[in-house]
Design an enzyme around this catalytic site. Structure first.
Site, PDB file in Angstrom:
ATOM      1  N   GLU A  76       0.830  -1.220   0.000  1.00 17.14           N
ATOM      2  CA  GLU A  76       0.000   0.000   0.000  1.00 17.14           C
ATOM      3  C   GLU A  76       0.858   1.261   0.000  1.00 17.14           C
ATOM      4  O   GLU A  76       2.066   1.209   0.267  1.00 17.14           O
ATOM      5  CB  GLU A  76      -0.937   0.010   1.204  1.00 17.14           C
ATOM      6  CG  GLU A  76      -0.211   0.030   2.543  1.00 17.14           C
ATOM      7  CD  GLU A  76      -1.043   0.644   3.664  1.00 17.14           C
ATOM      8  OE1 GLU A  76      -1.506   1.793   3.495  1.00 17.14           O
ATOM      9  OE2 GLU A  76      -1.188   0.002   4.711  1.00 17.14           O
TER      10      GLU A  76
ATOM     11  N   LYS B  25      -3.713  -2.989  15.838  1.00 18.46           N
ATOM     12  CA  LYS B  25      -3.066  -1.950  16.626  1.00 18.46           C
ATOM     13  C   LYS B  25      -3.953  -1.493  17.766  1.00 18.46           C
ATOM     14  O   LYS B  25      -5.162  -1.364  17.611  1.00 18.46           O
ATOM     15  CB  LYS B  25      -2.774  -0.780  15.695  1.00 18.46           C
ATOM     16  CG  LYS B  25      -2.013   0.322  16.359  1.00 18.46           C
ATOM     17  CD  LYS B  25      -1.653   1.375  15.368  1.00 18.46           C
ATOM     18  CE  LYS B  25      -0.361   1.012  14.700  1.00 18.46           C
ATOM     19  NZ  LYS B  25      -0.014   1.953  13.647  1.00 18.46           N
TER      20      LYS B  25
HETATM   21  N1  PSU Z   1      -2.417   1.489  10.605  1.00 21.52           N
HETATM   22  C1  PSU Z   1      -1.085   1.650  10.662  1.00 21.52           C
HETATM   23  N2  PSU Z   1      -0.443   2.333   9.687  1.00 21.52           N
HETATM   24  C2  PSU Z   1      -1.126   2.845   8.624  1.00 21.52           C
HETATM   25  C3  PSU Z   1      -2.551   2.643   8.555  1.00 21.52           C
HETATM   26  C4  PSU Z   1      -3.135   1.956   9.562  1.00 21.52           C
HETATM   27  O1  PSU Z   1      -0.448   1.194  11.586  1.00 21.52           O
HETATM   28  O2  PSU Z   1      -0.518   3.483   7.764  1.00 21.52           O
HETATM   29  C5  PSU Z   1      -3.300   3.145   7.365  1.00 21.52           C
HETATM   30  C6  PSU Z   1      -3.593   1.992   6.397  1.00 21.52           C
HETATM   31  O3  PSU Z   1      -3.483   2.492   5.073  1.00 21.52           O
HETATM   32  C7  PSU Z   1      -5.035   1.646   6.698  1.00 21.52           C
HETATM   33  C8  PSU Z   1      -5.594   3.016   7.017  1.00 21.52           C
HETATM   34  O4  PSU Z   1      -5.713   1.034   5.637  1.00 21.52           O
HETATM   35  O5  PSU Z   1      -4.577   3.644   7.765  1.00 21.52           O
HETATM   36  C9  PSU Z   1      -6.882   2.940   7.780  1.00 21.52           C
HETATM   37  O6  PSU Z   1      -7.461   4.199   7.811  1.00 21.52           O
HETATM   38  P1  PSU Z   1      -8.954   4.345   8.357  1.00 21.52           P
HETATM   39  O7  PSU Z   1      -8.881   3.981   9.798  1.00 21.52           O
HETATM   40  O8  PSU Z   1      -9.281   5.781   8.132  1.00 21.52           O
HETATM   41  O9  PSU Z   1      -9.798   3.420   7.536  1.00 21.52           O
END
Ligand code: PSU
Ligand code: MN
Length: 303
Positions: free
Chosen positions: A25, A159
């Protein structure tokens, strides 16, 4: 051929020949880590995937297309530019039709990987059910995407900025298996342990590849969350992180951070307030995931 897909020739040949390919990603590059560690890590991750026998394909949006496989220059741009959108599924039509730069989240990367014919995706951490979601309804589109798109996701567990228990419940409801590599406890991203047992455990890339193949041959569409514990000497223990997480969550409320900005805000706050200790763990775990993911992709390809 999908007119919105632009697949790099090397990646295209590998997919056509049935060789192992690992999708990566770009939100983690543009919004998940500071420069220059973001670009250095992204390049090292690609190298590790290659060193373990698979072709890396970092995914991002620009020039009105979903690019599968980036050059070093393109990767460096996504690590430094300020005008890059964080793109989940709902943002794709806007960013593509406006020809903007978009870094893809887990959800968007999975969908584009599936369009390209890639079955395995490596990241650091997935989005999930946020703490307080019973009020805010903040549940990442990563989870709904995992319910429907058949691309397996390697992460370092869930996380603890999220509600791990609710995220596991959600994945169970949606029929997404969660399998941890080589231990009984579900890893907690920065730490190799969370307070939760992993619903499933497998110990080798071959066993995991077998499970993926079985799921998809059964006609059970959707992802499998493969949790890979951070190496123990590079972890940050949970109790040490919890204080920082509490402060980050409080700061997000005071500063009225909402919607898609919440996850990047929390990650950035925690990285800043742990003097880079969490960043070192983050870098270590994503590299560790790249190795595990490449091995699973190789095992999947060998079947
Ligand atoms: N968790 C991490 N690092 C990240 C992300 C999540 O430890 O970079 C990023 C990933 O791209 C994940 C996104 O898909 O955040 C999720 O965002 P949201 O909670 O807005 O869906
Ligand atoms: Mn959200």
């Amino acid at each position: 051929m999908n007119p919105y897909l632009a697949i790099q020739p090397e990646v295209n040949e590998a997919i056509a020949a049935g060789k192992p390919v690992v999708a990566l990603e770009s939100t983690i590059i543009s919004h998940g880590m500071p420069w220059p560690q973001n670009v250095e890590t992204a390049l090292e991750v690609e190298e590790l995937v290659r060193a373990h026998g698979a072709i890396p394909a970092t995914i991002a949006l620009f020039d009105g297309k979903c690019h599968v496989g980036l050059t070093r220059q393109q990767l460096a741009y996504f690590g430094q530019a300020e005008n890059v959108w964080k793109v989940s599924l709902r943002d794709m039509p806007f960013v593509l039709s406006q020809r903007l730069y978009g870094a893809t989240t887990v959800a968007a990367t999975m969908r584009i990987a599936a369009m390209a014919g890639i079955r395995l995706f490596v990241t650091g951490g997935i989005g999930g059910v946020h703490r307080g979601a019973e009020q805010s309804m903040d549940i990442s589109a990563d989870l709904t995407e995992m319910a429907q798109t058949s691309v397996a996701v390697v992460s370092a567990g869930i996380k603890s900025i999220l509600d791990i228990g609710l995220t596991l419940e959600y994945l169970e409801t949606k029929g997404v298996p969660v399998v941890t590599i080589g231990q009984d406890a579900l890893p907690g991203f920065y730490s190799n342990q969370s307070q939760f047992l992993s619903p499933l455990r497998l110990d080798t890339p071959e066993q995991i590849a077998n499970m993926l193949k079985t799921k998809w041959e059964l006609g059970l569409d959707g992802s499998v969350l493969i949790a890979n514990p951070v190496p123990v000497h590079q972890q940050v223990p949970n109790d040490e992180m919890e204080d920082h997480i509490q402060q980050a969550l409080a700061a997000a409320i005071t500063q009225r951070v909402t919607g898609k900005d919440i996850t990047p805000f929390l990650l950035n706050y925690i990285a800043t307030h742990t003097q880079g200790e969490s960043l070192q763990a983050n870098i270590a775990l994503i590299k560790n995931n790249a190795i595990a993911g490449a091995k699973i992709a190789v095992a999947l390809g060998a079947r």
